[in-house]
Design an enzyme around this catalytic site. Sequence first.
Site, mmCIF file in Angstrom:
data_model
loop_
_atom_site.group_PDB
_atom_site.id
_atom_site.type_symbol
_atom_site.label_atom_id
_atom_site.label_comp_id
_atom_site.label_asym_id
_atom_site.label_seq_id
_atom_site.Cartn_x
_atom_site.Cartn_y
_atom_site.Cartn_z
ATOM 1 N N LYS A 224 1.217 -1.257 0.075
ATOM 2 C CA LYS A 224 0.250 -0.072 0.062
ATOM 3 C C LYS A 224 0.791 1.562 -0.122
ATOM 4 C CE LYS A 224 -1.817 -1.922 3.210
ATOM 5 N NZ LYS A 224 -2.985 -2.167 5.151
ATOM 6 N N ALA A 230 -0.614 1.643 -5.521
ATOM 7 C CA ALA A 230 -0.196 0.081 -4.770
ATOM 8 C C ALA A 230 0.664 -0.563 -5.951
ATOM 9 C CB ALA A 230 -1.359 -0.194 -4.220
ATOM 10 N N ASP A 257 -7.290 -0.696 5.123
ATOM 11 C CA ASP A 257 -7.992 -1.632 5.981
ATOM 12 C C ASP A 257 -9.413 -1.717 4.446
ATOM 13 O OD1 ASP A 257 -7.548 -1.754 8.597
ATOM 14 O OD2 ASP A 257 -8.478 -0.408 8.622
#
Length: 297
Positions: A224, A230, A257
């Site tokens: 990340k 990413a 998350d």
Amino acid sequence: MDTPKVVVVGDLILDLLARPGGPVAFGTDTFTPIRAAPGGSGANCAAWLARLGVETVFVARVGDDVFADYLAADLQSSGVKTHLARDSQLPTGKVFVLVDGAGERTMITDRGAGANLGPDDLPRNLFAPGAHLHLSGYLLSGGTRRQAALLALRLAREVGMTVSVDPSSVPLLEDIGPENFLRWTTGADLVFPNLSEGALLSSEKEPERIATRLAGLYPGVALKLGPEGALYAGTDGEVVRVPAPPVRVVDTTGAGDAFCAGFLASRLAGDSPKESLLDGTKLAARVISHMGGRPAL
């Protein structure tokens, strides 16, 4: 309970979010709205997975209080099946989240009952072939919660489940030792570090070198990179990078998350690493455009 697609083990916490319009006046009063919202890294990921249509069970330990009732109801309204052990000694965990003008957050955490998560809190029937385990790295901090995390990894491996782990926090990794995190989790099918966590775990600085180094320990590495998007690296030498979608940053709470959930839902559906990266970054961008780390009900 039927075997779910994904079992998430982590923390369920009440977030108290504040975004002052200017500098905080330490030693006196700063007046700003404070919003209570459901939180916890693992719980956030579970909520997004369920909203994406993935059958998900979330395992955690909470207090025997009204906060736990509220948080459990919110998860269930998102479609998550819950297995929450109630603790009569400690209250439900809480986090005070201070968000600055750029959307970056500083968190002050009281794990509360989550600190007492133990091996007996893991329902053995959830660990079955064909399911996937996603583990929050926060559980490796120590005590019985570490015992529970290590047991979850062992149970998943014994029955042939696929596994993913989110390292969760640089201070956590520094406290337990990067070498211990790697020893405990090496062999997991997928690891989700951010840039700082990846640098600490790999002793590298450049994103591609971080990911390829870690790919020697994990079959898949989804790194990340925040506003830079990413990157994915696999043991087959495949390296893929995608940019982050343009978005106005309000609050970065829960962005990682959401990325995990978006990537996992896509990957478990059989999509390519690039497609999974794109889905993860899109979901993360959606999260940072509003306050809080959960889907809006």
